[in-house]
Enzyme design. Sequence first.
Site, PDB file in Angstrom:
ATOM      1  N   ASP A 114     106.404 -71.929 -89.996  1.00  0.00           N
ATOM      2  CA  ASP A 114     105.729 -70.715 -90.447  1.00  0.00           C
ATOM      3  C   ASP A 114     105.900 -70.647 -91.963  1.00  0.00           C
ATOM      4  O   ASP A 114     107.031 -70.671 -92.465  1.00  0.00           O
ATOM      5  CB  ASP A 114     106.407 -69.524 -89.763  1.00  0.00           C
ATOM      6  CG  ASP A 114     105.836 -68.189 -90.188  1.00  0.00           C
ATOM      7  OD1 ASP A 114     105.075 -68.118 -91.181  1.00  0.00           O
ATOM      8  OD2 ASP A 114     106.177 -67.186 -89.535  1.00  0.00           O
TER       9      ASP A 114
ATOM     10  N   ASP B 205      97.009 -65.282 -94.028  1.00  0.00           N
ATOM     11  CA  ASP B 205      96.956 -64.147 -94.957  1.00  0.00           C
ATOM     12  C   ASP B 205      97.657 -62.930 -94.351  1.00  0.00           C
ATOM     13  O   ASP B 205      98.524 -62.305 -94.989  1.00  0.00           O
ATOM     14  CB  ASP B 205      95.472 -63.846 -95.246  1.00  0.00           C
ATOM     15  CG  ASP B 205      95.241 -62.949 -96.444  1.00  0.00           C
ATOM     16  OD1 ASP B 205      96.203 -62.617 -97.155  1.00  0.00           O
ATOM     17  OD2 ASP B 205      94.072 -62.573 -96.669  1.00  0.00           O
TER      18      ASP B 205
END
Length: 164
Positions: free
Chosen positions: A9, A33
């Site tokens: 991540d 985003d």
Amino acid sequence: MEIEVVEGDITQQDVDAVVNAANRRMRGGGGVDGAIHAAGGPEILADCVRRFPQGLATGDAGWTTAGLMPARWVIHVVGPNRNAGETDRSLLTSCYRRALEVADGLGARSIAFPLVSAGVYGWPKEDAVDAALETLRATPTSVELARMVAFGRPAYELIAARLG
Ligand code: ADP
């Protein structure tokens, strides 16, 4: 510059700067985003509003704080939206080149990238990887480490194979 790939991540990466696959409005969105704004907290959006009142052009990059994330900065890039007819590949390579230029301006030495445009924006994943790797290899920079962060095992296998 060393180029590596990890599976994970991007919001958790302990690097100087993480790159966000943003959109022209620069007011947050989905995918990576959304994950970056959620992890970094409201300071990122506040900085986007302050620093990018008109947003950013496709292919361009600009920085904000990384808020609560381990990184110091977010370098936002706007990849081409292939699903909206932005098929010019130079808009995609420009994101990586401009991100390194912005990183150099900040003095960042390590930077983590997602696969820009390879999600909702619909760029074919193989070519998204090749565009990233060829541009990172060809761009002169003081950045010492570029980390491609693969979101999931299939993306990791794809990037690792093409990295060689
Ligand atoms: P775009 O609109 O530029 O296509 P997306 O966010 O939809 O941007 O997808 C870009 C890439 O980021 C995709 O490969 C997606 O799998 C990946 N991605 C999504 N979330 C994360 C995350 N938290 N960390 C790293 N990569 C992510």
